[in-house]
Design a protein around this motif. Structure first.
Motif, short mmCIF file in Angstrom:
data_model
loop_
_atom_site.label_atom_id
_atom_site.label_comp_id
_atom_site.label_asym_id
_atom_site.label_seq_id
_atom_site.Cartn_x
_atom_site.Cartn_y
_atom_site.Cartn_z
N LEU A 22 4.75 -1.46 -1.77
CA LEU A 22 5.47 -2.30 -2.57
C LEU A 22 6.96 -2.32 -2.13
O LEU A 22 7.70 -1.47 -1.73
N ILE A 25 10.29 -4.74 -6.02
CA ILE A 25 9.71 -5.46 -6.84
C ILE A 25 10.68 -5.29 -8.24
O ILE A 25 11.13 -4.46 -8.55
N VAL A 37 -1.76 -9.99 -13.01
CA VAL A 37 -1.35 -9.66 -11.87
C VAL A 37 -2.33 -10.07 -11.08
O VAL A 37 -3.48 -9.64 -10.83
N GLY A 39 -3.37 -10.92 -6.51
CA GLY A 39 -3.03 -10.66 -5.12
C GLY A 39 -4.35 -10.21 -4.41
O GLY A 39 -5.44 -9.95 -5.03
N LYS A 45 -1.64 -3.84 -5.92
CA LYS A 45 -1.93 -4.08 -7.46
C LYS A 45 -2.28 -2.77 -8.01
O LYS A 45 -1.47 -2.31 -9.19
N LEU A 48 1.08 -0.82 -8.28
CA LEU A 48 1.99 -1.02 -9.14
C LEU A 48 1.57 -0.56 -10.67
O LEU A 48 2.40 -0.30 -11.51
N ALA A 209 1.73 -12.97 -12.26
CA ALA A 209 2.74 -12.24 -11.03
C ALA A 209 1.68 -12.09 -9.80
O ALA A 209 0.61 -11.45 -9.90
N LEU A 211 1.20 -10.87 -6.26
CA LEU A 211 1.89 -9.48 -5.69
C LEU A 211 0.75 -9.41 -4.55
O LEU A 211 -0.27 -9.25 -4.17
N ASN A 212 1.97 -9.31 -3.42
CA ASN A 212 1.42 -9.05 -1.90
C ASN A 212 2.66 -8.36 -1.43
O ASN A 212 3.32 -9.00 -0.43
N THR A 214 5.41 -7.97 -2.02
CA THR A 214 6.53 -8.44 -2.66
C THR A 214 5.91 -9.24 -3.98
O THR A 214 4.71 -9.56 -4.07
N LEU A 215 6.67 -9.48 -4.95
CA LEU A 215 5.94 -10.15 -6.34
C LEU A 215 6.94 -11.14 -6.57
O LEU A 215 8.10 -11.45 -6.57
#
Lengths: 244, 285
Positions: A22, A25, A37, A39, A45, A48, A209, A211-212, A214-215
């Motif tokens: 991550l 974030i 969320v 991704g 994920k 997070l 959101a 998420l990969n 970065t978010l």
């Protein structure tokens, strides 16, 4: 007056044996929100969620849940894991499983109290699984098991509900039922849900959101094919779901 | 068998032996159920075998072998437990190493102990027929420890066995209760060594609980049924071994293994019967 923040991530980085998972974030989830969320796999994920649950510590940055460190406040989170981590043939009843939610709130010795049994019963009623309470866990279908795990999270009497791919192994009709149930629960709980099915999720949540590593956060109304391409890198078919 | 019952009334050593079998049966049911559902049979085997080191040392330095066994078992449980928590990949290797090192140390001490060593065989395979009243008291005490600890912390042990992550999220000190559970398994191992010896311990720890698991819906039910089965196997094995003058420990294990096999066959046949003639309509939800 703006609603208070319940989950805050500020410049959070996390790497696993030198490999960044991550990157920087920032996320601010308000009370009463329903956030999805999405991704690709390995996009971070689950990491997070583990940071928010205090199961992992960020490499740098700060995670705050209900105004304090997650380790302190996580008992106010009801958590529904993605893959049940237990052996499927474990000899345990539905009721015993749901009662486990009360562990941090009940007496330290002996059995559970009457109040614990009431809370478990209430949670089972809420997910419409009260008739299963004496069944053995391994006799349940995928959809029933997911509802029971949701009951276990509700019996924590949480303020925040966090679900990791709650509908990964169940059919679409049950999936819709579970999301409708979550929508009702959202009237009193903040809900954060991880899913790979962006189109389906965006029909229910307020914000998505993406998420990969970065978010990026988007309002659910703005989700379209371009965004999916950006997120996944290749073209993804967004299947439109109709709900009646 | 009638010969056994007549002898039982006449000889106090047989009464002691029967009582030892019953006390061991209780312990094996209580802890064996956790060993079976948590799938730590290999770990329990490692604890059992490493105990020979402590018994040998106790014999050599001239104190009570049961005390040596007790200390070694607890130490082995703590070492394996800590390693399995902080370095899970190595758990297997460590158990195997403790298993063998314990036995090697034990053999060295026992061969260097002056005098005629009949003890070795009874450590390895048990000798229920020479149990003394003092040992019976100790076995009773160990049963009290096991039953009261499991009674006090049943919730926590169940949660830690079922889903460690969720237990931790609910504020349970998972490492503490896992280590405590392993220490109680170590106590039950020492308890069972008195009856069947350290080589045969794993069988008595797992077989009655495994049978109970085929019929019971919960661990609580398993504990009750496994305890009753453990007592029944001990008593039956002892009585069968008497007339032909066989080692009771070995007969007890074979009775348990035979019952497990029969139970497995019976439940399989019953399942086949049920799928062919279902009594309730299939559930479609």
């Amino acid at each position: 007056m703006t609603p208070e923040s319940v989950i805050q991530l500020e410049h959070v980085n996390f790497s696993y044996s030198g490999q960044p998972v991550l990157i920087d974030i920032n996320l601010d989830i308000k009370k009463g929100e329903f956030i999805g969320v999405v991704g690709p796999n390995a996009g971070g994920k689950s990491t997070l969620l583990k940071l928010i649950l205090g199961l992992l510590k960020p490499t740098s940055g700060r995670v705050t849940v209900l105004g304090d460190r997650p380790v302190v406040t996580r008992r106010h989170i009801g958590y529904v894991p993605q893959y049940p981590r237990f052996a499927r043939d474990f000899p345990i009843t539905v009721e015993q499983t749901v009662l486990m939610a009360r562990l941090g709130m009940t007496k330290w010795w002996g059995g559970y109290t009457a109040a614990d049994h009431r809370a478990a019963r209430q949670a089972l009623l809420e997910t419409e699984t009260a008739d299963l309470q004496h069944r053995r866990l391994d006799s349940l279908s995928g959809g029933q098991l997911q509802r029971v795990l949701l009951s276990r999270a509700l019996a924590c009497e949480p303020e925040i509900l966090i679900l990791d791919e709650p509908t990964a192994n169940i059919d679409q009709r049950v999936e819709t039922e579970i999301y409708d149930l979550l929508k009702r629960l959202n009237e009193r709980l903040t809900i954060m849900i991880v899913s790979h099915d962006i189109a389906f999720v965006s029909a229910y949540v307020d914000r998505v959101a993406c998420l990969n590593q970065t978010l990026m956060v988007h309002h659910a109304a703005h989700i379209d094919g371009n965004l999916l391409d950006q997120l996944y890198g290749t073209h993804v078919h967004a299947v439109e779901h109709l709900h009646d | 068998m009638t010969e056994f019952y007549q002898a039982l009334l006449a000889h106090s050593f047989l009464q002691y032996a029967l009582l030892a079998g019953l006390l061991a049966g209780l312990g094996c049911g209580v802890m064996g159920s956790f060993v079976v559902v948590k799938r730590i049979g290999f770990l329990a085997g490692g604890i059992a075998h490493s105990v020979l080191g402590g018994m040998g040392a106790a014999l050599y330095y001239g104190f009570d072998p049961t005390l040596g066994a007790f200390i070694t078992a607890i130490l082995a449980a703590l070492i394996i437990g800590l390693v399995s928590f902080y370095n899970q990949e190595r758990e297997d290797t460590l158990i195997a190493a403790l298993w063998a090192v314990g036995m090697a140390v034990g053999i060295l001490y026992i061969t260097k102990t002056p005098g005629y060593n009949t003890e070795l065989m009874s450590y390895l395979f048990g000798n229920i027929l020479i149990v003394s009243p003092r040992e019976l008291w100790m076995m009773g005490l160990m049963d009290i420890i096991l039953v009261s600890m499991v009674g006090l912390f049943f919730k926590q042990f169940l949660a830690v066995s079922f889903d460690e992550e969720f237990a931790a999220l609910r504020g349970i000190n998972v490492p503490f209760f896992y280590l405590l559970l392993l220490c109680l398994v170590a106590v039950s191992v020492v308890l069972l060594i008195q009856v069947v010896g350290l080589i045969l311990v794993i069988a008595l720890l797992t077989l009655p609980a495994a049978i109970a698991g085929q019929y019971m819906r919960t661990i609580g039910g398993m504990i009750v049924l496994a305890s009753l089965l453990g007592m029944a196997f001990s008593a039956l094995g002892l009585s069968l071994s008497y007339t032909p003058d066989l080692p009771p420990g070995a007969v007890i294990i074979l009775v348990a293994a035979g019952s497990y096999l029969l139970s497995l066959l019976a439940t399989r046949l019953f399942l086949r019967f049920k799928t062919r003639f279902p009594s309730t309509p299939k559930n479609h939800s």
